[in-house]
Design a protein around this motif. Structure first.
Motif, short mmCIF file in Angstrom:
data_model
loop_
_atom_site.label_atom_id
_atom_site.label_comp_id
_atom_site.label_asym_id
_atom_site.label_seq_id
_atom_site.Cartn_x
_atom_site.Cartn_y
_atom_site.Cartn_z
N LYS A 198 0.80 -1.22 0.00
CA LYS A 198 0.00 0.00 0.00
C LYS A 198 0.84 1.27 0.00
O LYS A 198 0.33 2.37 0.25
N GLN A 199 2.13 1.13 -0.26
CA GLN A 199 3.00 2.28 -0.36
C GLN A 199 3.70 2.24 -1.72
O GLN A 199 3.69 1.22 -2.40
N LEU A 200 4.29 3.37 -2.12
CA LEU A 200 5.01 3.42 -3.37
C LEU A 200 6.50 3.40 -3.08
O LEU A 200 7.02 4.28 -2.40
N ALA A 201 7.18 2.37 -3.57
CA ALA A 201 8.60 2.18 -3.28
C ALA A 201 9.45 2.50 -4.50
O ALA A 201 9.02 2.31 -5.64
N LEU A 202 10.66 2.97 -4.24
CA LEU A 202 11.65 3.11 -5.30
C LEU A 202 12.47 1.83 -5.34
O LEU A 202 13.11 1.45 -4.35
N VAL A 203 12.45 1.16 -6.49
CA VAL A 203 13.11 -0.13 -6.64
C VAL A 203 14.37 0.04 -7.49
O VAL A 203 14.36 0.75 -8.50
N TYR A 204 15.44 -0.64 -7.08
CA TYR A 204 16.66 -0.72 -7.89
C TYR A 204 16.88 -2.19 -8.23
O TYR A 204 16.89 -3.04 -7.34
N GLY A 205 17.04 -2.49 -9.50
CA GLY A 205 17.28 -3.89 -9.84
C GLY A 205 17.07 -4.15 -11.31
O GLY A 205 17.13 -3.25 -12.16
N VAL A 206 16.79 -5.40 -11.63
CA VAL A 206 16.46 -5.83 -12.99
C VAL A 206 15.64 -7.11 -12.85
O VAL A 206 15.95 -7.97 -12.03
N GLY A 207 14.57 -7.21 -13.61
CA GLY A 207 13.70 -8.37 -13.49
C GLY A 207 13.13 -8.48 -12.08
O GLY A 207 12.73 -7.49 -11.48
N ALA A 208 13.13 -9.70 -11.54
CA ALA A 208 12.63 -9.92 -10.19
C ALA A 208 13.67 -9.62 -9.13
O ALA A 208 13.39 -9.74 -7.93
N ASP A 209 14.88 -9.24 -9.54
CA ASP A 209 15.95 -8.97 -8.58
C ASP A 209 15.84 -7.54 -8.04
O ASP A 209 16.32 -6.59 -8.67
N ASP A 210 15.17 -7.40 -6.91
CA ASP A 210 15.12 -6.13 -6.20
C ASP A 210 16.35 -6.09 -5.29
O ASP A 210 16.40 -6.81 -4.29
#
Length: 247
Positions: A35-47
């Motif tokens: 329920k929050q908006l996160a900043l993700v760093y990664g590629v594909g499913a790799d967070d």
């Protein structure tokens, strides 16, 4: 997803990349998390560890439906940074300077320029950008300050069904760029075999892959006068969520 209030967060800069595998290197994007908006760093499913990389984030900005800025910040919540704001936002954007990276003949990457790694087989400066649309725009998505590369919907309306075609435009230094790569599902298909390429007008057609989170990624390699690197690589995401049927 609840709207929150966003203000520019100026932070530091530096990190890695990979022209050795240009369609599978890391990027940044925004995604719903609990329920929050996160900043993700990664590629594909790799967070990967985005919190550790927060010093590389140059800015985070939020906008209302008229594209007026509203105060925004990032807050660490366990292993992820999440967007904090006191007022609704229609869109959120982020800029990351991932710094100088040089690859040596043994295949290793070093967080340095060619001036410090003279035997490098490749040296580059990496920049990563992210835009998330919290709602269907009512006005054309503008060029955001600091976003050297940006991918935007070519039309105001975004299709709302998986499988529908969507026209996007890629802008480099504010102008349409031909030959940019556009990946249509960076999370679920990071090794996309035949990503789209933009035409002379900077546009490309993709198909919406998910009745949920969609993360599009534009990639462009630009020339530079910086003697420390061979080129600059830019990755810009555009993310949004298509609604599912009511429960």
């Amino acid at each position: 997803m609840p709207f929150r209030r966003l203000a520019t967060v100026a932070i530091g800069a530096v990190t890695l990349a990979g022209m050795a595998a240009p369609l599978s290197a890391h990027g940044i994007w925004f995604a719903p998390r609990a329920k929050q908006l996160a900043l993700v760093y990664g590629v594909g499913a790799d967070d990967l560890d985005a919190v550790k990389r927060l010093p590389l984030v140059k800015s985070v900005t939020g906008y209302d439906a008229d594209w007026a800025p509203v105060n925004t910040s990032l807050r660490t919540a366990g292993a992820i940074p999440v967007v904090d704001s006191d007022e609704p936002v229609a869109a959120v954007a982020a800029v990351m300077d991932y710094g100088y990276w040089s690859k040596t003949p043994d295949g290793e990457w070093h967080n340095k320029g060619r001036d410090e790694v003279p035997n490098a087989t490749l040296a580059e400066h990496n920049f990563k950008y992210a835009v998330h649309l919290n709602q269907v725009p009512t006005k054309p998505v503008p060029l955001f300050e600091g976003h050297v590369l940006q991918i935007v919907p070519a039309d105001i309306a975004i299709p709302q069904k998986m499988g529908e075609p969507m026209k996007v435009r890629v802008l480099y230094k504010g102008k349409p760029i031909a030959g940019a790569t556009v990946m249509q599902d960076y999370v679920n298909d990071p090794d996309e075999a035949a990503p789209a390429k933009t035409g002379t007008d900077g546009t490309a057609m993709i198909k919406l892959r998910n009745q949920g989170l969609n993360v599009l990624m534009a990639i462009h390699v630009g020339q530079t006068t910086d003697k420390k690197v061979d080129h600059e690589e830019y990755r810009a995401s555009l993310s949004f969520v298509l609604p599912h049927l009511p429960e």
